[in-house]
Design a protein around this motif. Sequence first.
Motif, PDB file in Angstrom:
ATOM      1  N   THR A 253       0.821  -1.218   0.000  1.00  0.00           N
ATOM      2  CA  THR A 253       0.000   0.000   0.000  1.00  0.00           C
ATOM      3  C   THR A 253       0.850   1.261   0.000  1.00  0.00           C
ATOM      4  O   THR A 253       0.641   2.176  -0.795  1.00  0.00           O
ATOM      5  CB  THR A 253      -0.946   0.013   1.217  1.00  0.00           C
ATOM      6  OG1 THR A 253      -1.789  -1.138   1.169  1.00  0.00           O
ATOM      7  CG2 THR A 253      -1.808   1.272   1.225  1.00  0.00           C
ATOM      8  N   THR A 254       1.821   1.340   0.906  1.00  0.00           N
ATOM      9  CA  THR A 254       2.614   2.574   1.026  1.00  0.00           C
ATOM     10  C   THR A 254       3.755   2.642   0.029  1.00  0.00           C
ATOM     11  O   THR A 254       4.225   3.734  -0.296  1.00  0.00           O
ATOM     12  CB  THR A 254       3.195   2.707   2.445  1.00  0.00           C
ATOM     13  OG1 THR A 254       4.211   1.698   2.647  1.00  0.00           O
ATOM     14  CG2 THR A 254       2.115   2.567   3.498  1.00  0.00           C
ATOM     15  N   GLY A 255       4.251   1.499  -0.426  1.00  0.00           N
ATOM     16  CA  GLY A 255       5.378   1.482  -1.349  1.00  0.00           C
ATOM     17  C   GLY A 255       6.729   1.576  -0.684  1.00  0.00           C
ATOM     18  O   GLY A 255       7.765   1.545  -1.347  1.00  0.00           O
ATOM     19  N   ALA A 256       6.764   1.695   0.650  1.00  0.00           N
ATOM     20  CA  ALA A 256       8.042   1.802   1.364  1.00  0.00           C
ATOM     21  C   ALA A 256       8.686   0.425   1.499  1.00  0.00           C
ATOM     22  O   ALA A 256       8.008  -0.577   1.731  1.00  0.00           O
ATOM     23  CB  ALA A 256       7.829   2.408   2.741  1.00  0.00           C
ATOM     24  N   LEU A 257      10.007   0.386   1.380  1.00  0.00           N
ATOM     25  CA  LEU A 257      10.743  -0.856   1.555  1.00  0.00           C
ATOM     26  C   LEU A 257      10.792  -1.211   3.039  1.00  0.00           C
ATOM     27  O   LEU A 257      11.109  -0.361   3.879  1.00  0.00           O
ATOM     28  CB  LEU A 257      12.152  -0.702   0.999  1.00  0.00           C
ATOM     29  CG  LEU A 257      12.935  -1.986   0.705  1.00  0.00           C
ATOM     30  CD1 LEU A 257      12.228  -2.816  -0.361  1.00  0.00           C
ATOM     31  CD2 LEU A 257      14.354  -1.642   0.266  1.00  0.00           C
ATOM     32  N   GLN A 258      10.480  -2.462   3.370  1.00  0.00           N
ATOM     33  CA  GLN A 258      10.431  -2.903   4.765  1.00  0.00           C
ATOM     34  C   GLN A 258      11.131  -4.245   4.920  1.00  0.00           C
ATOM     35  O   GLN A 258      11.174  -5.051   3.993  1.00  0.00           O
ATOM     36  CB  GLN A 258       8.981  -3.066   5.243  1.00  0.00           C
ATOM     37  CG  GLN A 258       8.158  -1.800   5.279  1.00  0.00           C
ATOM     38  CD  GLN A 258       6.729  -2.066   5.733  1.00  0.00           C
ATOM     39  OE1 GLN A 258       6.235  -3.192   5.654  1.00  0.00           O
ATOM     40  NE2 GLN A 258       6.057  -1.026   6.209  1.00  0.00           N
ATOM     41  N   ILE A 259      11.677  -4.452   6.111  1.00  0.00           N
ATOM     42  CA  ILE A 259      12.114  -5.786   6.522  1.00  0.00           C
ATOM     43  C   ILE A 259      11.019  -6.324   7.432  1.00  0.00           C
ATOM     44  O   ILE A 259      10.808  -5.807   8.536  1.00  0.00           O
ATOM     45  CB  ILE A 259      13.467  -5.738   7.248  1.00  0.00           C
ATOM     46  CG1 ILE A 259      14.555  -5.250   6.289  1.00  0.00           C
ATOM     47  CG2 ILE A 259      13.836  -7.113   7.793  1.00  0.00           C
ATOM     48  CD1 ILE A 259      15.929  -5.127   6.919  1.00  0.00           C
ATOM     49  N   VAL A 260      10.317  -7.353   6.966  1.00  0.00           N
ATOM     50  CA  VAL A 260       9.120  -7.831   7.648  1.00  0.00           C
ATOM     51  C   VAL A 260       9.383  -9.191   8.285  1.00  0.00           C
ATOM     52  O   VAL A 260       9.856 -10.115   7.616  1.00  0.00           O
ATOM     53  CB  VAL A 260       7.938  -7.953   6.658  1.00  0.00           C
ATOM     54  CG1 VAL A 260       6.687  -8.459   7.376  1.00  0.00           C
ATOM     55  CG2 VAL A 260       7.677  -6.613   5.981  1.00  0.00           C
ATOM     56  N   GLU A 261       9.065  -9.313   9.561  1.00  0.00           N
ATOM     57  CA  GLU A 261       9.135 -10.616  10.211  1.00  0.00           C
ATOM     58  C   GLU A 261       7.945 -11.468   9.760  1.00  0.00           C
ATOM     59  O   GLU A 261       6.799 -11.003   9.772  1.00  0.00           O
ATOM     60  CB  GLU A 261       9.105 -10.462  11.724  1.00  0.00           C
ATOM     61  CG  GLU A 261      10.404  -9.932  12.305  1.00  0.00           C
ATOM     62  CD  GLU A 261      10.390  -9.992  13.815  1.00  0.00           C
ATOM     63  OE1 GLU A 261      10.677 -11.069  14.384  1.00  0.00           O
ATOM     64  OE2 GLU A 261      10.058  -8.961  14.429  1.00  0.00           O
ATOM     65  N   VAL A 262       8.212 -12.688   9.382  1.00  0.00           N
ATOM     66  CA  VAL A 262       7.143 -13.609   8.985  1.00  0.00           C
ATOM     67  C   VAL A 262       6.344 -13.961  10.230  1.00  0.00           C
ATOM     68  O   VAL A 262       6.855 -14.562  11.169  1.00  0.00           O
ATOM     69  CB  VAL A 262       7.730 -14.876   8.334  1.00  0.00           C
ATOM     70  CG1 VAL A 262       6.613 -15.839   7.957  1.00  0.00           C
ATOM     71  CG2 VAL A 262       8.559 -14.498   7.111  1.00  0.00           C
ATOM     72  N   ARG A 263       5.067 -13.570  10.255  1.00  0.00           N
ATOM     73  CA  ARG A 263       4.255 -13.672  11.469  1.00  0.00           C
ATOM     74  C   ARG A 263       4.162 -15.093  11.997  1.00  0.00           C
ATOM     75  O   ARG A 263       4.255 -15.325  13.204  1.00  0.00           O
ATOM     76  CB  ARG A 263       2.840 -13.116  11.199  1.00  0.00           C
ATOM     77  CG  ARG A 263       1.903 -13.237  12.384  1.00  0.00           C
ATOM     78  CD  ARG A 263       2.422 -12.433  13.573  1.00  0.00           C
ATOM     79  NE  ARG A 263       1.618 -12.609  14.760  1.00  0.00           N
ATOM     80  CZ  ARG A 263       1.827 -13.550  15.664  1.00  0.00           C
ATOM     81  NH1 ARG A 263       2.785 -14.461  15.500  1.00  0.00           N
ATOM     82  NH2 ARG A 263       1.075 -13.614  16.749  1.00  0.00           N
ATOM     83  N   GLU A 264       4.016 -16.075  11.133  1.00  0.00           N
ATOM     84  CA  GLU A 264       3.795 -17.448  11.592  1.00  0.00           C
ATOM     85  C   GLU A 264       5.017 -18.044  12.284  1.00  0.00           C
ATOM     86  O   GLU A 264       4.922 -19.069  12.964  1.00  0.00           O
ATOM     87  CB  GLU A 264       3.404 -18.325  10.404  1.00  0.00           C
ATOM     88  CG  GLU A 264       4.506 -18.464   9.363  1.00  0.00           C
ATOM     89  CD  GLU A 264       4.010 -19.071   8.069  1.00  0.00           C
ATOM     90  OE1 GLU A 264       4.507 -20.150   7.731  1.00  0.00           O
ATOM     91  OE2 GLU A 264       3.131 -18.460   7.419  1.00  0.00           O
ATOM     92  N   LEU A 265       6.184 -17.371  12.122  1.00  0.00           N
ATOM     93  CA  LEU A 265       7.404 -17.888  12.742  1.00  0.00           C
ATOM     94  C   LEU A 265       7.755 -17.170  14.037  1.00  0.00           C
ATOM     95  O   LEU A 265       8.763 -17.476  14.663  1.00  0.00           O
ATOM     96  CB  LEU A 265       8.581 -17.762  11.766  1.00  0.00           C
ATOM     97  CG  LEU A 265       8.432 -18.550  10.455  1.00  0.00           C
ATOM     98  CD1 LEU A 265       9.647 -18.324   9.568  1.00  0.00           C
ATOM     99  CD2 LEU A 265       8.247 -20.037  10.752  1.00  0.00           C
ATOM    100  N   VAL A 266       6.945 -16.196  14.445  1.00  0.00           N
ATOM    101  CA  VAL A 266       7.205 -15.454  15.679  1.00  0.00           C
ATOM    102  C   VAL A 266       6.420 -16.088  16.808  1.00  0.00           C
ATOM    103  O   VAL A 266       5.185 -16.111  16.782  1.00  0.00           O
ATOM    104  CB  VAL A 266       6.826 -13.962  15.519  1.00  0.00           C
ATOM    105  CG1 VAL A 266       7.043 -13.227  16.832  1.00  0.00           C
ATOM    106  CG2 VAL A 266       7.664 -13.331  14.415  1.00  0.00           C
ATOM    107  N   GLU A 267       7.127 -16.597  17.797  1.00  0.00           N
ATOM    108  CA  GLU A 267       6.479 -17.328  18.884  1.00  0.00           C
ATOM    109  C   GLU A 267       6.286 -16.486  20.135  1.00  0.00           C
ATOM    110  O   GLU A 267       5.641 -16.917  21.083  1.00  0.00           O
ATOM    111  CB  GLU A 267       7.310 -18.567  19.234  1.00  0.00           C
ATOM    112  CG  GLU A 267       7.476 -19.525  18.058  1.00  0.00           C
ATOM    113  CD  GLU A 267       8.434 -20.663  18.374  1.00  0.00           C
ATOM    114  OE1 GLU A 267       9.007 -20.643  19.487  1.00  0.00           O
ATOM    115  OE2 GLU A 267       8.620 -21.542  17.529  1.00  0.00           O
ATOM    116  N   THR A 268       6.871 -15.275  20.153  1.00  0.00           N
ATOM    117  CA  THR A 268       6.817 -14.461  21.371  1.00  0.00           C
ATOM    118  C   THR A 268       5.528 -13.681  21.509  1.00  0.00           C
ATOM    119  O   THR A 268       5.287 -13.052  22.537  1.00  0.00           O
ATOM    120  CB  THR A 268       7.993 -13.474  21.398  1.00  0.00           C
ATOM    121  OG1 THR A 268       7.961 -12.670  20.206  1.00  0.00           O
ATOM    122  CG2 THR A 268       9.320 -14.219  21.484  1.00  0.00           C
ATOM    123  N   VAL A 269       4.680 -13.685  20.487  1.00  0.00           N
ATOM    124  CA  VAL A 269       3.398 -12.974  20.524  1.00  0.00           C
ATOM    125  C   VAL A 269       2.291 -13.988  20.291  1.00  0.00           C
ATOM    126  O   VAL A 269       2.353 -14.792  19.361  1.00  0.00           O
ATOM    127  CB  VAL A 269       3.335 -11.866  19.444  1.00  0.00           C
ATOM    128  CG1 VAL A 269       1.982 -11.179  19.472  1.00  0.00           C
ATOM    129  CG2 VAL A 269       4.450 -10.850  19.654  1.00  0.00           C
TER     130      VAL A 269
END
Length: 685
Positions: A93-109
Amino acid sequence: SETFLAALDRLGNDEQKQVSLTAFQLQRDASHPSLSLHRVEKARSDDIWSVRAGRDLRIIVQKRGGDIMIAYVAHHDDAYDWAQRRRIEAHPTTGALQIVEVRELVETVAPAATVVATPSSSPRPFDRLDRDSLLSIGVPIDWVDDVLVATEDSFFDLVPHLPEEARESLLEYADTGRLKVPPPPAPDADPLQHPDTQRRFRIMEGAEEMRAALDAPFEKWAVFLHPTQRETVDKVHARPARVVGSAGTGKTVVALHRVMRILQRDPEARVLLTTFSDPLSRSLHQKLQLMAGDRPDLIERARVGSFLEVAKELYRSAIGGQLSTAKAQAVRSQLAKAAVDLDVTEVTSQFLHSEWDNVIDAWQIDSLEGYAEVPRIGRKSRLGPRQRERLWGVFAALRKQLASRGLLTESGIFAAVTAHYRERTDRPFSHVVVDEAQDLGVPELRFLAALAPEAPDALFFAGDLGQRIFRQPFSWMRLGVDVRGRSTTLRVNYRTSHQIRRAADRLLPDSVKDLDGLADDRSGTISVFDGTEPEISVLADTAAETAHAADILKGAVAEGISPGEIGVFVRSEAQLARARTAIRQAGLQPRDMSESGPAAADAVVVGTMHLAKGLEFRMVMLMACDENVLPLEERTRGVADQFEVDEVVNTERQLLYVAATRARDRLVITATAPASEFLDDLRLA
């Protein structure tokens, strides 16, 4: 990427050197066999590669065509784990470059699907927003559901996983109820040119710039600027301009970057970067050197010094002759003697001293007529013509005495240099950049305005009225310096945790106005990371306070905070012994702020609150915050009228604010009973 610099900072010195050498090799020749590039297996895209930087060190890069983005560095297993859990992509949507954590691999939330609403659940501040709204502010698709069900308590668990623009917008929405949606990008917009990309990624245009970033990034801000900061750095102003913002929002970084921008764009520029104290100016000079990297020729065209240091230097070089400065105590003695000689007893000695410091000397009044015309801002004590004439006799006698001995006050030095340059076209500097501008007085502002030519970008100020601790307020416009319409407010606090900033802000009003009607509005300021609430303890006596403080210091070091990352501050030199005793009882060594040279990592910094200005520490301890210490009793006792009483209390409150906001992660405040009235304002409401 900023994630690379943060990871690099966690490595040992030898490892950092090896990684830096590998980064330079990448820049010179990415195909060199020694780099041993390999695609990262199990990565979410095939453009994520690893680069060998030593036997067990791996740099993670994104490789697209001829471009390489350095994203992360760690030991082998940790580096691969980081790479397999992230995507590097433009936000849809915004077009900004991001480093995104893959949600399904994050166990702390906890997964959003497991959150069940109950009548007793904490409020959900974002449940009125929809998915499109969250996407419009840069929330990654993976994390939209988590934000929608987040509670006030759980939101800060999400913060580390969200890009800065998303967390800032959400924090502001939680605080104000308004969601600021940026305009959509153009269809063919380059993701690298997006302002939010540029706060995370920096294109290195040569080895010199790479070395400056790798060798000693004194702050992430020095390389990665917030979009508002970058806009303020780059904007050209036809007339004087300023940037304001509460503590920790990066005003000094903007000032430094403006200096570098001017030096890089104009090979003929001669820039003055100045502030109120010698220690702070030395700190600015060190940071400017780091930013310049291998371009010492740039720094040669910059003069960094305190207001008074620069004024004395210009006096000697431009005016010449002997420069003899009148001592403050000698001036007070002569003032008292002149009052006795002229039988002026209708006003107190405090009033005489205040009138001299804040009116006669500050404005360099040289006649009775001038005394009648000078503004006496806010004073309740009205002076009739006869009384003013009698007082002028005292001040005139003091001026004559100083002149006969060839002595100048500090204000007199500023005035002499101001008069020399005011009518000249050959100014010593092409640009003047002022840090901590809220502590400018009348003579200093006149002086700096006289040094700057009538040209675009010639005069720029960075400051915060809420941190004014030295000078009484006055009208800048009366002195010909008008920044109306050219003032930018920074609202993102990178230095201080949400809890510490929120507590410190209770010491000050949401908005502070100057005498020209311009407001420094701190409402809407947000911190981008979470922490613990400030710890406030009131003890029975000084022995109990020092023992308590020693236990806290000992525990902090045991928990991993380096002694050099701790600052212990007190209101005045009279309380320094209490601070040193606590540090030594903790088995640590104190290092006085007055000592020159680089800070020692194994010593706790100790000093007065005034000297804390412009610094930052992981942990700050403020000791001896007693009833008669904050506000300082001798200051409230020695004022001329109610206006000055109010000013003293305000500046003492602002001094505590300055000291408290030096803390990044932990703030500890101790006192003996009865404690300062200010501590009640700091406590959680």
